[in-house]
Enzyme design. Structure first.
Site, PDB file in Angstrom:
ATOM      1  N   LYS A   1     135.263  52.068 -31.951  1.00  0.00           N
ATOM      2  CA  LYS A   1     136.416  52.690 -31.795  1.00  0.00           C
ATOM      3  C   LYS A   1     136.091  54.053 -30.994  1.00  0.00           C
ATOM      4  CE  LYS A   1     139.259  50.804 -35.736  1.00  0.00           C
ATOM      5  NZ  LYS A   1     139.866  51.209 -37.028  1.00  0.00           N
TER       6      LYS A   1
ATOM      7  N   LYS B   1     139.132  37.667 -33.827  1.00  0.00           N
ATOM      8  CA  LYS B   1     139.958  37.663 -34.948  1.00  0.00           C
ATOM      9  C   LYS B   1     141.548  38.036 -34.732  1.00  0.00           C
ATOM     10  CE  LYS B   1     139.497  41.733 -37.427  1.00  0.00           C
ATOM     11  NZ  LYS B   1     138.785  42.480 -38.968  1.00  0.00           N
TER      12      LYS B   1
ATOM     13  N   LYS C   1     146.272  43.158 -36.091  1.00  0.00           N
ATOM     14  CA  LYS C   1     147.366  43.921 -35.879  1.00  0.00           C
ATOM     15  C   LYS C   1     147.385  44.920 -34.826  1.00  0.00           C
ATOM     16  CE  LYS C   1     147.654  44.945 -40.462  1.00  0.00           C
ATOM     17  NZ  LYS C   1     147.989  46.061 -41.541  1.00  0.00           N
TER      18      LYS C   1
END
Length: 334
Positions: A119, A200, A203
């Protein structure tokens, strides 16, 4: 004579960053319900809203997402009378314990987390401190309730390892106080993205076609499966390495029916992949229809959701206050 199973204290949490999807359901929520219904367990589930603000959030959207997440959990079978369901920020001892634990955590330990590396990117100096230190808050979440077991997927094992390490450090310094939390695995499955089956289902993926949200309509679910990425081979087989797209559909279908992927492939003999997508969509719609209906019913009753959060926070606070008061005495703050 059989020895009675040891009572387990279980903690888990979910971030309120969008409607939970099929991956959340099979990877966590379904297992939470099973753990809740086992009388050998006491279970605590948290809406991890403080973790969610390590990335920018629209306040109005976040506020609504917290309530939506509660509605989804309740609709999926989480029972606030058999478990504790609460909003993390409503129990102030989480951040207070995190500060104490953070004073025993090194920069090197936090810098090695894959999530931070992914991130933060190349320019880590521009990222917020919260993104760097949130594993310490995650450790506090677990230890505050003296949890003995935590349901985790493979990607969360480094976080549990930190919690185990911090518990040992605290115990070595102040006496045997925190249990060393153990992982609960085995039944956690990772559902892949419909548009990129090498990743995967998430969201945070910008493309909504990549995931099946638990509030998706019947038509939306069918359309998403119709467009799901597969390959040019017509037969339905389970080969995650060489055929990740089709294998993801088989895994989803198998999870829906609670059978093995091999059994699904036997049932699908003679079907082409394009036809099989509609079979999977039908199975998913059948499973999610009552959940979706219940979610919308609960969203129409906001006072009930607020009451669930209020009572959950009160119950969680009783445990948290006792633990944190003992911690303050042990470290010399009182």
């Amino acid at each position: 004579m059989y020895e009675k199973e040891i009572h387990r204290k279980i903690f888990s949490a979910i971030q309120p960053t969008g409607i939970p999807h099929l991956g959340n359901y099979f990877g966590a929520i379904q297992n939470w319900v099973k753990l809740q219904n086992d009388t050998n367990n006491s279970v605590i589930f948290s809406i991890a809203d403080m973790h969610s603000i390590t990335l920018p959030q629209n306040p109005k959207v976040l506020r609504r997402s917290i309530r939506d997440c509660v509605a989804v959990l309740l609709a999926c079978g989480i029972d606030p009378e058999r478990s504790i369901l609460f909003q993390q920020s409503s129990v102030h001892q989480h951040v207070e314990l995190a500060w104490i634990l953070g004073c025993k955590t090194t920069m090197a330990q936090l810098g090695q987390f894959p999530q931070w590396k992914a991130k933060a990117g190349n320019d880590k100096k521009k990222e917020c401190v919260g993104l760097f230190t949130y594993p310490v808050l995650q450790t506090a979440d677990i230890l505050l309730y003296k949890s003995t077991h935590v349901p985790v997927g493979d990607d969360q094992l480094p976080h549990l390892n930190l919690a185990q390490n911090q518990a040992r450090i605290f115990n070595n310094n102040y006496g045997n106080f925190f249990p060393i939390p153990k992982a609960i695995g085995g039944e956690l499955s990772r559902v892949k993205s419909l548009t990129n089956p090498d990743a995967k289902m998430s969201k945070s993926e910008p493309n909504p076609k990549s995931r099946i949200e638990l509030t998706d309509s019947k038509d939306d679910i069918t359309k998403k499966f119709k467009k799901a990425k597969t390959d040019f081979t017509g037969a339905v087989t389970f080969d995650p390495v060489n055929r990740p797209g089709v294998s993801n559909l088989v895994a989803i279908h198998a999870a829906m029916k609670d059978v093995s992927p091999e059994e699904i492939c036997e049932e699908a003999i003679g079907l082409q992949t394009a036809e099989y997508k509609f079979v999977v969509a039908k199975a998913v719609n059948s499973k999610l229809a009552p959940i979706r209906e219940r979610i919308f019913e609960l969203k129409e009753d906001p006072s009930y959701i607020e009451n669930v959060l209020k009572i959950g926070a009160e119950r969680a606070s009783v445990i948290a206050e006792q633990t944190y008061n003992e911690v303050k005495k042990l470290v010399g703050l009182v």
